[in-house]
Structure formats: structure tokens, C-alpha cells
Design a protein around this motif. Structure first.
Motif, PDB file in Angstrom:
ATOM      1  N   ILE A 204      -4.685   6.126   0.161  1.00  0.00           N
ATOM      2  CA  ILE A 204      -3.343   6.437  -0.386  1.00  0.00           C
ATOM      3  C   ILE A 204      -2.704   5.169  -0.957  1.00  0.00           C
ATOM      4  O   ILE A 204      -2.235   5.118  -2.082  1.00  0.00           O
ATOM      5  N   HIS A 205      -2.707   4.129  -0.104  1.00  0.00           N
ATOM      6  CA  HIS A 205      -2.117   2.861  -0.549  1.00  0.00           C
ATOM      7  C   HIS A 205      -2.812   2.344  -1.778  1.00  0.00           C
ATOM      8  O   HIS A 205      -2.177   1.872  -2.733  1.00  0.00           O
ATOM      9  N   MET A 206      -4.164   2.425  -1.737  1.00  0.00           N
ATOM     10  CA  MET A 206      -4.936   1.904  -2.855  1.00  0.00           C
ATOM     11  C   MET A 206      -4.572   2.648  -4.138  1.00  0.00           C
ATOM     12  O   MET A 206      -4.380   2.040  -5.189  1.00  0.00           O
ATOM     13  N   ASN A 207      -4.493   3.943  -4.012  1.00  0.00           N
ATOM     14  CA  ASN A 207      -4.154   4.737  -5.191  1.00  0.00           C
ATOM     15  C   ASN A 207      -2.760   4.384  -5.725  1.00  0.00           C
ATOM     16  O   ASN A 207      -2.571   4.290  -6.940  1.00  0.00           O
ATOM     17  N   VAL A 208      -1.820   4.210  -4.772  1.00  0.00           N
ATOM     18  CA  VAL A 208      -0.458   3.827  -5.190  1.00  0.00           C
ATOM     19  C   VAL A 208      -0.516   2.509  -5.964  1.00  0.00           C
ATOM     20  O   VAL A 208       0.049   2.373  -7.052  1.00  0.00           O
ATOM     21  N   VAL A 209      -1.243   1.568  -5.372  1.00  0.00           N
ATOM     22  CA  VAL A 209      -1.340   0.263  -6.024  1.00  0.00           C
ATOM     23  C   VAL A 209      -1.980   0.396  -7.393  1.00  0.00           C
ATOM     24  O   VAL A 209      -1.464  -0.121  -8.403  1.00  0.00           O
ATOM     25  N   LEU A 210      -3.118   1.100  -7.419  1.00  0.00           N
ATOM     26  CA  LEU A 210      -3.853   1.213  -8.685  1.00  0.00           C
ATOM     27  C   LEU A 210      -3.027   1.944  -9.730  1.00  0.00           C
ATOM     28  O   LEU A 210      -3.049   1.610 -10.904  1.00  0.00           O
ATOM     29  N   LYS A 211      -2.268   2.933  -9.234  1.00  0.00           N
ATOM     30  CA  LYS A 211      -1.446   3.705 -10.153  1.00  0.00           C
ATOM     31  C   LYS A 211      -0.281   2.852 -10.659  1.00  0.00           C
ATOM     32  O   LYS A 211       0.048   2.849 -11.853  1.00  0.00           O
ATOM     33  N   ASN A 212       0.338   2.103  -9.779  1.00  0.00           N
ATOM     34  CA  ASN A 212       1.550   1.363 -10.139  1.00  0.00           C
ATOM     35  C   ASN A 212       1.278   0.026 -10.824  1.00  0.00           C
ATOM     36  O   ASN A 212       2.109  -0.491 -11.547  1.00  0.00           O
ATOM     37  N   TYR A 213       0.085  -0.503 -10.533  1.00  0.00           N
ATOM     38  CA  TYR A 213      -0.156  -1.858 -10.984  1.00  0.00           C
ATOM     39  C   TYR A 213      -0.012  -2.049 -12.498  1.00  0.00           C
ATOM     40  O   TYR A 213       0.691  -2.980 -12.934  1.00  0.00           O
ATOM     41  N   PRO A 214      -0.647  -1.170 -13.335  1.00  0.00           N
ATOM     42  CA  PRO A 214      -0.526  -1.402 -14.789  1.00  0.00           C
ATOM     43  C   PRO A 214       0.942  -1.411 -15.241  1.00  0.00           C
ATOM     44  O   PRO A 214       1.341  -2.260 -16.047  1.00  0.00           O
ATOM     45  N   LEU A 215       1.719  -0.459 -14.695  1.00  0.00           N
ATOM     46  CA  LEU A 215       3.144  -0.376 -15.084  1.00  0.00           C
ATOM     47  C   LEU A 215       3.894  -1.627 -14.596  1.00  0.00           C
ATOM     48  O   LEU A 215       4.704  -2.216 -15.303  1.00  0.00           O
ATOM     49  N   TYR A 216       3.555  -1.997 -13.354  1.00  0.00           N
ATOM     50  CA  TYR A 216       4.162  -3.195 -12.765  1.00  0.00           C
ATOM     51  C   TYR A 216       3.949  -4.392 -13.679  1.00  0.00           C
ATOM     52  O   TYR A 216       4.869  -5.136 -14.014  1.00  0.00           O
ATOM     53  N   LYS A 217       2.691  -4.529 -14.125  1.00  0.00           N
ATOM     54  CA  LYS A 217       2.320  -5.663 -14.963  1.00  0.00           C
ATOM     55  C   LYS A 217       3.074  -5.601 -16.295  1.00  0.00           C
ATOM     56  O   LYS A 217       3.639  -6.594 -16.765  1.00  0.00           O
ATOM     57  N   ARG A 218       3.056  -4.389 -16.879  1.00  0.00           N
ATOM     58  CA  ARG A 218       3.703  -4.227 -18.178  1.00  0.00           C
ATOM     59  C   ARG A 218       5.207  -4.534 -18.060  1.00  0.00           C
ATOM     60  O   ARG A 218       5.761  -5.256 -18.877  1.00  0.00           O
TER      61      ARG A 218
ATOM     62  N   LEU B 215       8.015   6.241  -1.389  1.00  0.00           N
ATOM     63  CA  LEU B 215       7.336   5.264  -2.253  1.00  0.00           C
ATOM     64  C   LEU B 215       5.815   5.388  -2.135  1.00  0.00           C
ATOM     65  O   LEU B 215       5.094   5.324  -3.124  1.00  0.00           O
ATOM     66  N   ILE B 216       5.359   5.593  -0.917  1.00  0.00           N
ATOM     67  CA  ILE B 216       3.907   5.695  -0.705  1.00  0.00           C
ATOM     68  C   ILE B 216       3.506   7.165  -0.576  1.00  0.00           C
ATOM     69  O   ILE B 216       2.641   7.663  -1.293  1.00  0.00           O
ATOM     70  N   ILE B 217       4.168   7.838   0.323  1.00  0.00           N
ATOM     71  CA  ILE B 217       3.902   9.268   0.501  1.00  0.00           C
ATOM     72  C   ILE B 217       5.030  10.045  -0.182  1.00  0.00           C
ATOM     73  O   ILE B 217       6.189   9.876   0.186  1.00  0.00           O
ATOM     74  N   PRO B 218       4.714  10.829  -1.198  1.00  0.00           N
ATOM     75  CA  PRO B 218       5.768  11.504  -1.963  1.00  0.00           C
ATOM     76  C   PRO B 218       6.686  12.339  -1.084  1.00  0.00           C
ATOM     77  O   PRO B 218       6.245  12.976  -0.141  1.00  0.00           O
ATOM     78  N   TYR B 219       8.018  12.293  -1.404  1.00  0.00           N
ATOM     79  CA  TYR B 219       9.045  13.025  -0.652  1.00  0.00           C
ATOM     80  C   TYR B 219       9.415  14.260  -1.448  1.00  0.00           C
ATOM     81  O   TYR B 219       9.532  14.209  -2.667  1.00  0.00           O
ATOM     82  N   LYS B 220       9.619  15.368  -0.766  1.00  0.00           N
ATOM     83  CA  LYS B 220       9.745  16.619  -1.497  1.00  0.00           C
ATOM     84  C   LYS B 220      11.183  16.905  -1.914  1.00  0.00           C
ATOM     85  O   LYS B 220      11.440  17.307  -3.038  1.00  0.00           O
ATOM     86  N   ASN B 221      12.139  16.675  -1.040  1.00  0.00           N
ATOM     87  CA  ASN B 221      13.515  17.114  -1.288  1.00  0.00           C
ATOM     88  C   ASN B 221      14.328  16.033  -2.012  1.00  0.00           C
ATOM     89  O   ASN B 221      15.144  15.343  -1.443  1.00  0.00           O
ATOM     90  N   CYS B 222      14.050  15.919  -3.325  1.00  0.00           N
ATOM     91  CA  CYS B 222      14.753  14.870  -4.083  1.00  0.00           C
ATOM     92  C   CYS B 222      15.883  15.476  -4.920  1.00  0.00           C
ATOM     93  O   CYS B 222      15.728  15.778  -6.094  1.00  0.00           O
ATOM     94  N   ILE B 223      17.007  15.615  -4.281  1.00  0.00           N
ATOM     95  CA  ILE B 223      18.161  16.209  -4.969  1.00  0.00           C
ATOM     96  C   ILE B 223      19.152  15.089  -5.343  1.00  0.00           C
ATOM     97  O   ILE B 223      19.236  14.066  -4.659  1.00  0.00           O
ATOM     98  N   GLY B 275       4.125   3.907   4.311  1.00  0.00           N
ATOM     99  CA  GLY B 275       2.778   4.462   4.433  1.00  0.00           C
ATOM    100  C   GLY B 275       2.136   4.135   5.770  1.00  0.00           C
ATOM    101  O   GLY B 275       0.935   3.920   5.841  1.00  0.00           O
ATOM    102  N   ILE B 276       2.972   4.028   6.771  1.00  0.00           N
ATOM    103  CA  ILE B 276       2.416   3.786   8.104  1.00  0.00           C
ATOM    104  C   ILE B 276       3.067   4.736   9.108  1.00  0.00           C
ATOM    105  O   ILE B 276       4.173   5.209   8.892  1.00  0.00           O
ATOM    106  N   ARG B 277       2.342   4.944  10.192  1.00  0.00           N
ATOM    107  CA  ARG B 277       2.948   5.724  11.270  1.00  0.00           C
ATOM    108  C   ARG B 277       3.317   4.761  12.363  1.00  0.00           C
ATOM    109  O   ARG B 277       2.468   4.148  13.005  1.00  0.00           O
ATOM    110  N   LEU B 278       4.655   4.587  12.531  1.00  0.00           N
ATOM    111  CA  LEU B 278       5.134   3.623  13.522  1.00  0.00           C
ATOM    112  C   LEU B 278       4.958   4.192  14.918  1.00  0.00           C
ATOM    113  O   LEU B 278       5.129   5.395  15.146  1.00  0.00           O
ATOM    114  N   LYS B 279       4.657   3.290  15.850  1.00  0.00           N
ATOM    115  CA  LYS B 279       4.532   3.724  17.239  1.00  0.00           C
ATOM    116  C   LYS B 279       5.922   3.808  17.831  1.00  0.00           C
ATOM    117  O   LYS B 279       6.869   3.197  17.320  1.00  0.00           O
TER     118      LYS B 279
END
Lengths: 689, 299
Positions: A204-218, B215-223, B275-279
């Protein structure tokens, strides 16, 4: 003081005001422009530096793991809050500035987006950093438990390599470092459940990074791209150049203004010069006027006014007043034109003959009074007076066809008040029949003047109040003492007394009331005598004869057959006889009306026998001074006898005056005088008995 | 001299600190603030005369609203959770989606919104100009005979400016005047270690940037997100980062009020944005740390 503005002055004032306003406005405009322009430039500079600062903050945000977003927010706020409007001053540049603003807004949006991406990448890096350790722990545990899977280790290696390359590529801003190993990690499935869970999260993180990186750079490239900042710089430079050009224009305009001021200064100087020239001209005119004021118009000598000034300047001054004797008669006879010419000639001659070394000044002080003023120590005044008198009297003045000899009288004074004193001396000289007289306090002329004034007042009031009256003194035949006629004598009633008018006559003559006196006596006598059978003898002076008005009046009464034969006119034998023709003419006219003529006071002064023969006279009155002395002065006796003999031969009757006693009477009988008059025969009376 | 150098040194430290203390005093016009306070509490500024600013920013609920969404005029429900107005002056923008830049502009938001107070500027002016109490006060402070809506907003904003909470425990800690407990200290380290601080930094510990919810895991309720303003796809689920100051007082959390407790909010954030699960112990430590941000109103 009344100020008169000429058009030129108004023009200068107007120009001055215009220039002053121009200078003020110019100054104000320039200052405002420069302040405005400099403010624009400095604001643009501020924007530029804020932008650079913002870029720095962004890079810091990108490079450092942790950074305070306040700085970015504050920086953006600062830039956004700057509001300048120079649409009017630099419209072209302002258009560019608007473009810049648009770009800035874009950039700010980029920044917000960049911050989001940057956060995600940062968070992933933190995640990777933490989770790689976790993975290594998992694998280490497997090995410890004797369950070593080579693929899991390979996965760990690949993941580790990815994390490291992520660090590098983030700092290098180059995605190329990331491309390896990605597909392996994506496709790897571990038999270990924990590793599999880890892998899913990692992916997930990797994908986020890979997805965001080009835009980040631009975005980062776009944000730190300085073309927009360069635009600000360009605007600033352009404005600076334009400002420089405008300053140049200001300079030229200021040159024009300065030239204008110089022109006005010259104009003012020119006007001032004109005023100065006018002043000089005026001064000249004033001087000329002064000269005119100081000069006598007729003779060109200095005048009385100037005399009054000059007298103050000379130490020990002496004044000679030179008067032409009987000038008035000359004027009367030959007219004022000739008189004026004579005055001119005398003036010219006087200045000519006066010795120049005495540095005398010449004035015309009265109608025929000439003044000679000089310093006392130069010459003796009497000497000078004699010299001048001789010179003038020996000179023949040619006035047109006339040749004129003059006699002069001179009054001298060296004691102030000069003019009055010299005048008194002159009068005294005339009175005393001296030609030259110097004033001394003993002359006491002042008293005489006061007396004269008193006398004038008496005679004047007497005339006005009808207190002038005729007295009658009998004239008798010497042989039998029988009265033949009466001499009319003027008397004045004054203070309840009746006195002779003789002491007033001089004052009357000087004050032009003499003819009135004559007129009065003639009128009264006429009324008194016209119906009586009495003969009268009446006195006429030369002044009376010359007075046409008076003569007309007398003739109107006495040129009448009823009375003319009863009248004898006595005329004075004096210098006046010199005006011979006039007298002769007059006597002839009297003869027409059968009026008899007597010559008065014969034997005193200028008795001239030749004249007598030419004049058609009936009587001669022998002067009283001779008669009075006839008994004790042989000379008088002889003179009277001579006169009587002469008269007898020429058929002229003689009358003796001042017969005061019998002794004289007897003498007269002896000599053969025809008639007599005096207290011995009868005193003057107001009435004829 | 030593003292001055010390102060400069401190300032240097703060500048490099990611979280900076709230200034103890900021310049405000006290008379205006007082007038603003009256207006803030006046329910007559709403269409049904029942809703005041204070209705949704309650002093005893952290100047926020413990309801998931607030209730506006005529019982209408709001869309997002009412944020606290404490320290709002330090936010770089106002509202969840940051659509205005100043407190004054913000005032008109709730006023105009149909499901909040539903008053037009004219309505506001009509009311205050008829009110002799306000007439007198405005005359005194603004020297005016006619009160404009702008003046009303200005006064309210001035009041809100006064609502700052300096000297919370963490601020005192930053100034060297307090010590953190071991749990709080651990929370502080975790706060940094997990990257919470990436977004929650600055004087308001947030409120200085936009961030994406999920930011990492998409959030559904974006009003009511930033996308509604910019219509840029990238701005979907983007909100102004909310302040963490006084966070313990302002439950429920998030724009949608979905997290009822602080713990829940912390672990949700960890999941969606880190993107983490805190203890559980980690969540507890972070919660303890966040509680040090609770300060008191300046008197």
C-alpha cells in the motif's frame, strides 16, 4: 502710497506666480512620483525576497523530515497581503504583475498540493524505516526457529533495497532509482502469514509513493521554478528604466524652468534699468526746473527765491540794491516792451561791468531793483556802488531806436536782514536825494515805515469817511492888498483837528490814492465855487496829469465856460518838467478853455527859464524859501528880483508865497511883485467870507 | 547581558521547534471584544432567534460542539462537526475546507448558511440598528450612526481573537517551566516517530496547511472538502489540518465527527493517514501527550 501697476509689472508678477506655482507643482509631482515609484520598486523587491524565502521554506519542507508549516503559511500570507496598484503609473508592467499574481496563485495551490504529497511520502518513509526493521526481526525469528525461507530473505533484500532507493530518489528527485524490484515485491507471496500481512501494508505504502512521486517531483520543480520570480525581477528592471527616463525628463523640465527663471530675472533687471534711466531723466528735469525756479524769467538773473537761499550760504554778505530812477515813467512813456528790454540790457550790462574777482551774484529783486550780492571782504561796498553808478550812468543803452541814459540809486546793506535793510537804504537815498546810501541802524527807517503805515491808515480812512476838505487862502494884489483869488489847499480832519495834507502826500502817492485825493478836492471845490463869484487856484501834480481817468473827470467839470475863467491850475516846477512835451500839450489844452496856468514853487530845484518861455503860462509862484529869506539874504533878494524882471519882460505875472510880515510885504512892493499870499494877508479858511 | 543572550538563545530554539508556544498576549481591542462577546451570545442574530454563535461553540464543550453535527435554525442539521474557535486566530485559514482567510470573513459563513443562522447582511443590520443597546455601543466604539454587518463581523472576530489558551502544560514544558510524565514523554516521541508531527506542527499544532484525510488508506466519508471549493480532483478529501490544542475538550473528532473518543481518533489517524495500526499502549501514550495541549483561556 498709491501703487500703480503697469502692464509690464503685472506681467512680471503673473509670470513670477506662474513660475512659483510651476516649481511647487513640479517639485510636488516629482516627489510624489519618486516616492510612488520607489515604493513600487521596493515592494516588488520585497515580493521577490519573500518568494525566495518561501522557496527556501518549501525546500526545507522537502528535505527535512520534520518542518514547521507555520513558516510556509506565514510566508504565503505575507505575499498575499501585499497589495500594490501601479496601473496608472506603469500600465504595461502592471499587466505583467497581474500575470505574476495569477502565477503566484497557481504556485500557492501547488504548494498546498505539494505539502500533502510530501506528507504522504514522509509518512511512508517513516513507515518503511520502522517496518523494515520489523521485517528483519520476523526473518531473524524464522531463522532462529530453523524455518529459513530463502525467498522471504530475498523479499526482505528487495524491500530493503526499495526503501534505500526511495531515500536516494527522494533526495535526487529521480524516479529511475525506484524502478528495480517493484514487480518482484508486488508479485511475491510468502508462506509466512506475518510476512504476508506486512507485505500487503508495504505494498500500500509503496503504491502510494509510486503513485505520488511523479506528481511530487513535478510540483516541486514547478514551485521552485524561478521564472515567476524572474518576471518580478523583469518588471522591477523595466520600472527602474522607465523611472530613470522620467527622471531624465524631469531634469530637462527643470532646465526649462531654470531658464524661465533666468529669463524673468533678466526681464526684471531690464525693467529696473528702465526705472533707473527714468530716474536719471527725472533728476535732470528736476535740476532744470530748479534752475528755472531760481532764475528770473525776463533778465536771466537769479531771482528772489534763489537770493533767499544764497544769502544763507555766504559769510558776511553785502547786498547792493540798484534801482533805475524813474523807471516807471519810462515804462509809461515807451511801454512795457521797451521797459523789459531796458531791464534786460541793464541786467546784462551790470553783470558785464562788475569786476569778476569779487564773485558777485546778480538778482532781480523787484521790477527795476537789481541786487548784487558778494562777500564783504572782497571790495568796499561804497566803492563798488560808485563804480557801478558811474558805469551805468555813463553808458547809453540802445533800445531799438531809442538811446537811453539812466540815473540810478543804490542802497547798500551788510547787516541782516539784508534785503529789507538795503531796500530801506535805497528809499532813504531817494528821499534824501542822495544817489548812494549805506544802511546803518541810525537811519531808523523802520520807524518811518511804521509812521507811513499810520499815515496811510489816517488818510485812507479820511478819504473813505469824507474828511478831506478844501481850505481857501487868499491871494492879494501887493499894491492894495485886495483879494483877487484863493488858493485851494487840501486839509484833513483828523482827531477833531484840521491839518495840512502835505505830510500825507508821499504815502498817498506811493499807495495810488493820490489821484483820489486830487479828485476829491476838485469835486468839492467845484461844488463850492461854481455858483460864487470867486476865483480859485488849484494844484495839479505830474502824476495827476498822467492819470487819464482823473483828467477826464476834472475836464468834465472845469472845461466849462461858466467856471473855467475863474480857475487857475498850479503845476509844480520840479524834475517832472523834464517830461516837457506832455506838460506843454496839457497846458495848450487848458488854454483852449481859458483856464489859467501857474508854475508853482519856482526858484527851487531845477528852475529852467528856457522851459518857461516855451510854455504858455500865466503866473509864476516864487518859491516860499526865497521869499522868507528876502529880507535877510541878499542872494534871495537878487534871485527874486531876477525872476520878477524876467517875468515882467515876458508878460508873466508873479506871485510871492509865504508872506508872513510887513517887512517882507514892503520888500515885495519895492521889487514889484504882482501878487502875494501868506499869513500876513490871510490864513487858509474853510469858508470864504 | 547574559540574560539577553539567553533569551535570544531560547528564541532560536523555539524557531527550530516544530511546535511553538502560544504567545501569552496578543494585541486586541478590549471594548470591541466585549461588544463582540455580546453579539457572539445573541441568538437574535439567527432567523428563528434561537441560534447564537455560542450555540455551536460552547465554552464548556471546548468552544466546540459535542454533537456529531450541530443543529441550526428550525432544527436543521449541519454537514460537518463544529470546530473549536479557541486559538482560531492562529489558523492560516478558517472552516474545515479553509475557504476563508480571516476570522472576520468566517463570521458570515454561519450567519448566511441556511441550516445554521440563516441571516442576510440586511437582516443583521436591521436587527442591530433597531437595538438601542447595540446602537449605543457601536456609536461609542465605531463612531457610527449606522451599524453595518461588516462592523458586527469585526466585533465578533475581535472577541474570537481573545480566545487564546496559552500556558498549556506542553507550552510550559517548552519554556522549561514544566516536566512531562514518562507516558507523556513516550507519547511525544511516538508523535514524532510515526510522523503525526509532519502535519500537526507550528503554534497551533495544525491549522497551518491542507492535508488529505486518508493519505495512505483512502477515507470514504469526504464531505465539505476542499474539492467542493477548487473542483480539483487532487483536492478530494483535503481539509485544513485541525489544531490539536485543547483536543481533549473537543470530542467528537474529524470533520464528520466520526471518532467519538480521542483514542479512537488517534488510532484512526494512524490507520488512514500513516498507514499503520497503532498498538493500544502507543495510543494511550499519544493520548497522554495530546492532553498536555489543553490550556486555559486568558482572563
Amino acid at each position: 502710497m498709491k501703487v500703480i501697476f503697469t502692464k509690464k509689472m503685472l506681467l512680471v508678477i503673473l509670470l513670477g506666480v506662474f513660475v512659483v506655482i510651476s516649481v511647487f507643482y513640479f517639485n510636488y509631482y516629482t516627489q510624489r512620483f519618486l516616492v510612488k515609484s520607489n515604493k513600487i520598486i521596493s515592494t516588488l523587491e520585497k515580493i521577490r525576497s519573500l518568494e525566495l524565502r518561501l522557496n527556501y521554506e518549501i525546500l526545507k519542507n522537502g528535505v527535512f523530515l520534520y518542518s514547521n508549516n507555520d513558516f510556509i503559511a506565514q510566508n504565503i500570507k505575507k505575499i498575499e497581503e501585499i497589495k500594490i496598484d501601479f496601473k496608472d503609473l506603469y500600465p504595461l508592467e502592471y499587466k505583467k504583475f497581474i500575470e505574476y499574481k495569477k502565477n503566484l496563485q497557481k504556485k500557492i495551490n501547488y504548494i498546498y498540493q505539494f505539502q500533502i504529497l510530501n506528507s504522504s511520502i514522509k509518512n511512508s518513509i517513516i513507515f518503511f524505516n520502522k517496518e523494515i526493521n520489523y521485517l528483519s526481526d520476523l526473518i531473524f525469528e524464522e531463522i532462529k526457529n530453523g524455518r529459513f525461507n530463502i525467498n522471504d530473505y530475498l523479499f526482505f533484500q528487495k524491500a530493503n533495497s526499495f526503501v534505500i532507493s526511495l531515500f536516494i530518489s527522494r533526495n535526487a528527485l529521480d524516479r529511475d532509482f525506484l524502478v528495480n524490484n517493484i514487480s518482484f515485491i508486488k508479485n511475491y507471496t510468502s508462506s509466512n502469514e506475518k510476512i504476508d500481512i506486512f507485505k500487503k501494508l508495504f505494498l500500500i505504502h509503496m503504491n502510494v509513493v509510486l503513485k505520488n512521486y511523479p506528481l511530487y517531483k513535478r510540483l516541486l520543480n514547478q514551485i521552485i521554478d524561478e521564472s515567476n520570480i524572474d518576471l518580478i525581477k523583469d518588471i522591477k528592471t523595466e520600472i527602474f528604466h522607465k523611472e530613470q527616463e522620467k527622471i531624465k525628463a524631469f531634469r530637462y523640465f527643470s532646465y526649462i524652468l531654470i531658464m524661465f527663471i533666468i529669463f524673468i530675472s533678466f526681464f526684471i533687471a531690464y525693467l529696473l534699468a528702465r526705472i533707473e534711466i527714468d530716474k536719471i531723466k527725472l533728476k535732470k528735469s528736476v535740476n532744470k526746473l530748479k534752475e528755472i525756479v531760481n532764475k528770473d524769467f525776463l533778465t536771466g538773473l537769479l531771482n528772489r527765491m534763489k537770493f533767499n537761499k544764497d544769502i544763507k550760504k555766504i559769510q558776511n554778505p553785502v547786498l547792493l540794491i540798484l534801482n533805475i530812477n524813474r523807471f516807471k515813467n519810462f515804462n509809461d512813456i515807451y511801454g512795457t516792451k521797451h521797459g523789459d528790454l531796458l531791464l534786460k540790457k541793464v541786467a546784462r550790462y551790470l553783470t558785464k561791468v562788475t569786476p569778476p574777482e569779487i564773485e558777485a551774484k546778480f538778482y532781480r529783486l523787484g521790477s527795476d531793483d537789481f541786487g548784487v550780492l558778494y562777500q564783504k571782504d572782497k571790495i568796499d561796498s561804497i566803492e563798488l556802488a560808485n563804480y557801478l553808478k558811474n558805469k551805468i550812468e555813463s553808458y547809453v543803452f540802445k533800445i531799438r531806436k531809442l538811446r537811453v541814459s539812466l540815473s540810478v540809486s543804490i542802497g547798500i546793506a551788510d547787516i541782516p536782514p539784508l534785503l529789507e535793510n538795503a531796500d530801506m537804504a535805497l528809499k532813504a537815498a531817494k528821499e534824501r536825494r542822495k544817489n548812494i546810501l549805506k544802511y546803518s541802524p541810525s537811519l531808523d527807517i523802520r520807524k518811518k515805515i511804521q509812521e507811513n503805515i499810520k499815515k496811510y491808515n489816517i488818510i485812507y480812512s479820511a478819504l473813505k469817511e469824507d474828511r478831506i476838505i478844501p481850505y481857501f487862502q487868499p491871494i492879494v494884489k501887493i499894491k492894495d492888498k485886495s483879494i483877487v483869488k484863493y488858493e485851494v489847499l487840501a486839509r484833513i480832519k483828523h482827531d477833531n483837528k484840521v491839518e495840512s495834507i502835505s505830510s500825507y502826500l508821499k504815502v498817498a502817492k506811493e499807495n495810488k490814492i493820490y489821484s483820489e485825493l486830487t479828485s476829491k478836492i476838485f469835486d468839492k471845490t467845484y461844488t463850492y465855487v461854481k455858483d460864487k463869484n470867486i476865483k480859485v487856484s488849484m494844484n495839479l501834480s505830474i502824476e495827476d496829469i498822467l492819470d487819464k481817468e482823473l483828467m477826464k473827470n476834472i475836464f468834465s467839470k472845469y472845461a466849462n465856460k461858466n467856471i473855467s475863467h475863474k480857475v487857475t491850475f498850479e503845476m509844480l516846477e520840479s524834475e517832472a518838467i523834464e517830461d516837457y512835451e506832455i506838460i506843454k500839450k496839457f497846458i495848450n489844452s487848458l488854454k483852449k478853455y481859458k483856464i489859467q496856468v501857474a508854475l508853482d514853487d519856482f526858484g527851487s530845484g531845477y528852475s529852467n527859464f528856457a522851459h518857461i518861455l516855451n510854455l504858455n503860462i500865466d503866473y509864476i509862484k516864487i518859491d516860499g524859501s526865497l521869499i522868507r529869506n528876502i529880507t535877510n539874504n541878499y542872494k534871495s533878494y537878487q534871485l527874486v528880483k531876477l525872476i520878477v524882471d524876467f517875468c515882467k519882460q515876458n508878460n508873466i505875472k508873479t506871485i510871492a508865497e509865504y508872506v508872513e510880515n510887513e517887512k517882507i510885504h514892503k520888500k515885495l512892493v519895492e521889487i514889484g511883485v504882482d501878487y502875494g499870499q501868506g499869513y500876513y494877508y490871510g490864513k487858509p479858511m474853510s469858508e470864504i467870507l | 547581558m547574559k540574560r539577553i543572550i539567553f533569551i535570544i538563545f531560547l528564541k532560536y530554539l523555539y524557531a527550530f521547534n516544530l511546535i511553538t508556544p502560544i504567545p501569552e498576549h496578543i494585541k486586541i481591542d478590549k471594548q470591541k471584544a466585549k461588544l463582540g462577546k455580546y453579539l457572539f451570545m445573541d441568538s437574535r442574530l439567527s432567523a428563528d432567534k434561537k441560534v447564537a454563535c455560542i450555540s455551536c461553540h460552547k465554552p464548556n464543550e471546548g468552544w466546540a460542539d459535542k454533537r456529531r453535527v450541530s443543529i441550526g435554525v428550525f432544527g436543521k442539521k449541519g454537514r460537518v462537526n463544529s470546530p473549536t474557535i479557541l486559538n482560531a486566530v492562529f489558523n492560516f485559514r478558517q472552516f474545515w475546507n479553509g475557504r476563508v482567510k480571516s476570522l472576520k470573513e468566517q463570521v458570515f459563513g454561519p450567519l448566511h448558511t441556511t441550516f445554521e443562522m440563516n441571516m442576510s447582511k440586511k437582516d443583521v443590520e436591521k436587527f442591530v440598528n433597531k437595538n438601542s443597546f447595540y446602537k449605543k455601543l457601536f456609536k461609542k466604539i465605531y463612531h457610527t450612526n449606522y451599524i453595518t454587518a461588516d462592523m458586527v463581523a469585526d466585533a465578533i472576530a475581535e472577541f474570537e481573537k481573545s480566545l487564546i489558551t496559552p500556558n498549556c502544560k506542553y507550552d510550559l514544558y517548552l519554556k522549561g517551566k514544566a516536566k512531562l510524565t514518562p507516558l507523556e514523554m513516550r507519547g511525544k516521541i511516538l508523535f514524532k516517530k510515526y510522523g503525526c508531527i509532519t502535519c500537526h506542527n507550528g503554534v497551533n499544532i495544525g491549522g497551518n496547511s491542507f492535508e488529505k484525510m486518508g493519505l495512505i488508506i483512502p477515507y470514504k466519508n469526504c464531505i465539505d472538502d476542499r474539492y467542493e471549493i477548487t473542483h480539483n480532483v487532487l483536492d478530494k478529501c483535503v481539509y485544513k489540518v485541525p489544531t490539536l490544542r485543547n483536543i481533549s475538550l473537543t470530542a467528537p473528532y474529524f470533520h464528520d465527527g466520526s471518532a467519538k473518543t480521542l483514542k479512537e481518533a488517534i488510532s484512526n489517524m494512524g490507520y488512514y493517514n500513516l498507514g499503520i495500526r497503532l498498538k493500544l499502549d502507543e495510543v494511550k501514550a499519544i493520548e497522554a501527550f495530546l492532553k498536555t495541549f489543553t490550556g486555559e483561556l486568558n482572563k
